[in-house]
Design a protein around this motif. Structure first.
Motif: not given
Length: 381
Positions: A37-43, A118-125, A214-220, A347-351
């Motif tokens: 779900l985090a990937n779907l949201c663009g995160h 790790h709670l992950g994406r807090i926006g889900h909560l 985590g975005k630094m890990r992805v960029a690396h 929401r746009a990324a998820r779609a």
């Protein structure tokens, strides 16, 4: 992984690895669904790329599969909870279910959750709360390797300490299905509810560092440099190389992220440490780091408010929507497609990603394949 993969296929592969690491089928489905779900949201920073670290944490003993939330103190509208180092995706949802139920009864709930992995994406909560018509506020601290420098400091002293605020906007649901609850999605099969299943509410979810670790890990992993003003190296000097906070440098030290907004983001980060860590009983960071430890422990303070019990629901619903409409009705600045509010990009990324599938960079997929091998699972390279 160069080709796009449907979300349900990626979810099934991740769940297989989690089961091999000791999770029940139900727990594996919850965690895998939350990560995808985090990937779907663009995160992608909070998505399936976290799996290798989770597996290492399980093998080291810092993450405990099949642990549920434990109630330490129950005062009705106040809850003190302990995650017992269980998967944050599981104990986080359990805690929110309890808090939401109490807020519906009492009008509000002040809840602390300690010792959650790790709670992950807090926006889900927050999405869980706004789907029930509740306002939610979350302050979180991160006990792991300290990766953020204090304002005026030259090395990492605390974590990315996220803050999240969810506010429901009446009549803005994209469908009647509510949020895509991580534990509701199966690990296989088609999922028509993948797209457009979250109401168009205000979901402000941000790390107090300028960017998430985590975005630094992805960029690396992708071999990219990052924006100037984001990082300092192990000498305390500015750099654009994300590797300084991902892998040890030549002297064995790490660089650090910077807080957003100079002293303002720094102040928010300290508040997250004191409220999410100290007040919850989860603890704060004040010791030398051990880079070999993989566990990421979160503490969280959550405040839930039911406008219906507050007596302001009618005006709240009207004024909140009127203000958002006012924002979006204004002229659009050059270089932008539209005026947005927090939650719109996700929401746009998820779609889009729900339709097109998910693509992982090759290095991240190699790390996931390697994690699978550690627990006896062979994933395709």
């Amino acid at each position: 992984m160069k080709e796009a993969v449907p979300a349900h296929e990626l979810r099934a592969q991740v769940a297989t690895v989690l089961i091999a690491a000791g999770s029940t089928t139900e727990e594996a489905a919850t965690v895998a669904s939350n990560l995808v779900l985090a990937n779907l949201c663009g995160h992608d920073s909070h998505g399936v790329g976290m799996l290798p670290r989770y597996i290492d944490a399980v093998l080291e003993g810092g993450l405990k599969p099949n642990r549920g939330v434990r109630t330490v103190l129950d005062l009705g509208s106040m809850l003190t909870l302990d995650g017992q180092r269980g998967y944050g995706q599981v104990v986080g949802e359990q805690a929110m279910d309890m808090g939401i139920a109490r807020a519906k009864i009492h009008g509000s709930c002040i809840m602390t959750l300690a010792n959650a992995h790790h709670l992950g994406r807090i926006g889900h909560l927050a999405e869980m709360a706004v789907a029930q018509g509740l306002v939610s506020l979350h302050f979180v601290n991160v006990l792991s390797r300290p990766v953020v420098a204090p304002h005026g400091g030259a090395d990492g002293r605390f974590g990315t300490n996220p803050c999240c605020i969810g506010i429901p906007l009446k009549g803005r649901a994209l469908s009647d299905a509510g949020p895509l609850r991580a534990s509701s999605a199966p690990t296989g099969g088609s999922e028509p509810h993948e797209v457009g299943s979250v109401g168009a509410h205000f979901i402000l979810d941000f790390a107090t560092s300028r960017v998430a670790q985590g975005k630094m890990r992805v960029a690396h992993n992708e071999g990219r440099l990052v924006e100037p003003g984001t990082l300092i190296d192990e000498q305390g000097l500015p750099t654009t190389d994300p590797g300084v906070v991902v892998v040890p440098q030549s002297n064995g030290l790490f660089g650090a992220l910077l807080a957003f907004g100079e002293h303002k983001g720094y102040g928010m980060a300290v508040a997250g440490e004191l409220l999410g860590g100290a007040l919850s009983g989860s603890g704060t960071w004040h010791k030398p780091a051990d880079p070999a430890v993989s566990a990421v422990i979160n503490g969280m303070l959550t405040i839930l408010i039911d406008p219906a019990k507050l007596g302001t629901q009618a005006s709240f619903e009207q004024e909140a929507v009127a203000f958002v409409d006012w924002l979006k009705a204004g002229p659009v600045a050059p270089g932008f497609d539209a005026v947005q509010i927090a939650g719109d990009p996700e929401r746009a990324a998820r779609a889009q990603r729900g339709k097109e599938g998910l693509v992982l960079d090759p290095q991240t997929w190699r790390e996931i394949v390697s994690a699978g091998r550690k627990v006896g699972v062979t994933l395709r390279d």
